[in-house]
Design an enzyme around this catalytic site. Structure first.
Site, PDB file in Angstrom:
ATOM      1  N   GLY A 145      -6.735 -11.314  64.595  1.00 54.52           N
ATOM      2  CA  GLY A 145      -6.819  -9.985  65.224  1.00 54.52           C
ATOM      3  C   GLY A 145      -7.158  -8.753  63.925  1.00 54.52           C
ATOM      4  O   GLY A 145      -7.134  -9.443  62.392  1.00 54.52           O
ATOM      5  N   ASN A 146      -6.682  -7.629  64.051  1.00 53.80           N
ATOM      6  CA  ASN A 146      -6.684  -6.849  62.611  1.00 53.80           C
ATOM      7  C   ASN A 146      -5.861  -5.708  63.412  1.00 53.80           C
ATOM      8  O   ASN A 146      -5.625  -5.459  64.316  1.00 53.80           O
ATOM      9  CB  ASN A 146      -8.288  -6.438  62.349  1.00 53.80           C
ATOM     10  CG  ASN A 146      -8.938  -5.661  63.292  1.00 53.80           C
ATOM     11  OD1 ASN A 146      -8.626  -4.612  63.813  1.00 53.80           O
ATOM     12  ND2 ASN A 146     -10.058  -6.365  64.079  1.00 53.80           N
ATOM     13  N   PHE A 147      -5.544  -4.970  62.166  1.00 54.21           N
ATOM     14  CA  PHE A 147      -4.539  -3.643  62.445  1.00 54.21           C
ATOM     15  C   PHE A 147      -5.152  -2.297  63.237  1.00 54.21           C
ATOM     16  O   PHE A 147      -4.627  -1.425  63.356  1.00 54.21           O
ATOM     17  CB  PHE A 147      -3.981  -3.283  61.390  1.00 54.21           C
ATOM     18  CG  PHE A 147      -2.781  -4.105  60.695  1.00 54.21           C
ATOM     19  CD1 PHE A 147      -1.978  -4.625  61.628  1.00 54.21           C
ATOM     20  CD2 PHE A 147      -3.175  -4.762  59.399  1.00 54.21           C
ATOM     21  CE1 PHE A 147      -1.054  -5.409  60.768  1.00 54.21           C
ATOM     22  CE2 PHE A 147      -2.230  -5.812  58.832  1.00 54.21           C
ATOM     23  CZ  PHE A 147      -1.455  -6.105  59.540  1.00 54.21           C
ATOM     24  N   SER A 148      -6.636  -2.400  63.414  1.00 54.83           N
ATOM     25  CA  SER A 148      -7.175  -1.243  64.124  1.00 54.83           C
ATOM     26  C   SER A 148      -6.408  -0.731  65.260  1.00 54.83           C
ATOM     27  O   SER A 148      -6.057  -1.433  66.326  1.00 54.83           O
ATOM     28  CB  SER A 148      -8.500  -1.382  64.634  1.00 54.83           C
ATOM     29  OG  SER A 148      -9.197  -0.205  65.401  1.00 54.83           O
TER      30      SER A 148
ATOM     31  N   ALA B 228     -13.298  -2.088  64.954  1.00 53.95           N
ATOM     32  CA  ALA B 228     -13.180  -2.954  63.776  1.00 53.95           C
ATOM     33  C   ALA B 228     -13.263  -4.269  64.409  1.00 53.95           C
ATOM     34  O   ALA B 228     -12.449  -5.178  65.058  1.00 53.95           O
ATOM     35  CB  ALA B 228     -11.761  -2.911  63.279  1.00 53.95           C
TER      36      ALA B 228
END
Ligand code: CTP
Length: 398
Positions: free
Chosen positions: A208-211, A276
């Site tokens: 995943g990512n930090f969005s 994102a």
């Protein structure tokens, strides 16, 4: 700003009622006509004389005058107003509003009102967090009412937390904003993507990512406040949309986000890809949990569909398409390449080098570049205010 606007204020028995005289003064100074309806209990917190003096109108409390039987028509008051601000709303009145109980002049007026209703809860933090109160707020939102969310802070009980009624200056700003924006995008369909995507490695792990989704959700709220019908395609985030004009489509992976966006895009007038999206996904996610073995683990990734670029190819005349570019180096030239290659009308450049901007923050600092060559630097502002600037630029172009 509010000249000729008719504003009805409904006051309930909560200590925050002491802030309402200031709200009346602020609204009157802006040229609004203000009338007050209050519950009998609210009289213990603020006097009808103070309120009638400031509003220059009689204050209504009882459904009828017991001495001569004359009737205070809740129907007339509800129909008179352009906007009904219920502030402060106690937990008790909130519960009555959510379940349709009409046992005093204020609750009957609410039930009869045809205009836009704002409600500003005020109560102690445990009452506010109680599941019943939260469920009642959700119910009121689902009926199309607008929440003026309580703030965190010191409460009358001495405790500290959420439940403090929003300040009069902010309520004035919210109401002014409502009148300024409400018709700017009416009849338009807006598609907004927000948040991260999760690409499954196995049933318990993902890439995943930090969005946080905050920018996309702020855009959705602002577009809905302008009267647009908004489809919000959101990856997994801890947020929920508030405005009744927003339909939430929850997705997890880049593939699901693509599918939802492609289907909504056909009928959308404005599309803003603020999500994102993962550029790569796991080629073969394991059907069962991967067990620890060996010192290294290699996972093969395959490219996902570039949703924005695909939408750029499908774009018809009259459709407005905007993307975001999150860059760490050669920011402007990379953003310009994306604007051109993805056939966009606008790109919003975020630089991770700017303090307070980008993932997770409540603030953002961006540069808005449009395909006609115009460029606007937006200094560090709340994501809510950045969303307003972005939609101002789009509204002007439409
Ligand atoms: N985007 C998209 N689909 C993807 C990847 C990105 O729709 N698979 C969109 C994002 O929502 C954003 C824009 O494309 O609006 C730019 O995303 P960004 O990650 O900055 O750029 P990429 O095109 O992915 O290129 P790179 O990661 O190489 O910078």
């Amino acid at each position: 700003m509010l000249k000729g606007k008719k504003i009805l204020i409904g006051i309930t028995g909560s200590i925050a009622a002491y802030k309402i005289p200031l709200l009346i003064r602020l609204l009157k100074k802006e040229g609004a006509e203000v009338k007050i309806v209050m519950t009998p209990c609210a009289k213990d917190f603020v006097t009808p004389l103070t309120l009638s003096t400031l509003s220059q109108q009689p204050v209504l409390i009882e459904p009828y005058d017991k001495t001569d039987g004359s009737w205070n028509s809740h129907v007339d008051w509800g129909r008179w107003a352009d906007v009904f601000i219920m502030a402060p709303v106690s937990a008790n009145t909130l519960a009555k509003m959510a379940s349709g109980i009409a046992d005093n002049l204020l609750t009957t007026t609410y039930l009869a009102a045809k205009c836009t209703v704002f409600f500003a809860p005020a109560m102690d933090l445990d009452m506010f967090h109680h599941p019943t109160t939260q469920k009642n707020i959700d119910t009121l939102l689902s009926y199309g009412n607008h929440l003026i969310a309580p703030q965190e802070g010191e409460l009358a009980s001495g405790l500290c937390g959420a439940g403090r009624m929003e300040e009069p200056e902010e309520i004035l700003r919210i109401v002014t904003d409502f009148f300024l924006k409400r018709n700017l995008l009416s009849g338009k369909k807006v598609l907004i993507s927000a948040g991260p995507t999760y690409e499954l490695i196995d049933p318990v792990r993902f890439i995943g990512n930090f969005s946080s989704g905050k920018m996309g959700y702020a855009l959705a709220e602002d577009a809905a406040a302008r009267g647009a019908q908004v489809a919000l395609v959101s990856g997994p985030v801890g947020l929920k949309p508030l405005h009744p004009g927003i339909s939430l489509i929850s997705v997890t992976s880049a593939e699901q986000m693509a599918e939802a966006c492609f289907s909504e895009f056909k009928s959308s007038d404005i599309t803003i890809m603020a999500a994102a999206v993962a550029d790569y996904t796991v080629t073969d996610p394991a059907p069962v949990k991967i067990k620890k073995s060996g010192d290294k683990l290699t996972i093969e990734l395959s490219k996902t569909t570039d949703i924005l670029a695909t939408l750029g190819k499908q774009k018809r005349a009259g459709q407005f398409l905007a993307g975001f570019a999150l860059e760490t180096d050669n920011e402007k030239s990379n953003a310009l390449i994306k604007l051109k290659n993805k056939n966009l009308d606008m790109i919003v450049l975020n630089s991770l080098n700017d303090q307070g901007a980008g993932f997770g923050h409540d603030t953002n600092k961006v540069t808005i570049i449009t395909s006609d060559g115009a460029e606007a630097e937006v200094p560090l502002k709340s994501k809510k205010d950045v969303a307003t600037v972005i939609l101002d630029v789009i509204s002007v172009r439409l």
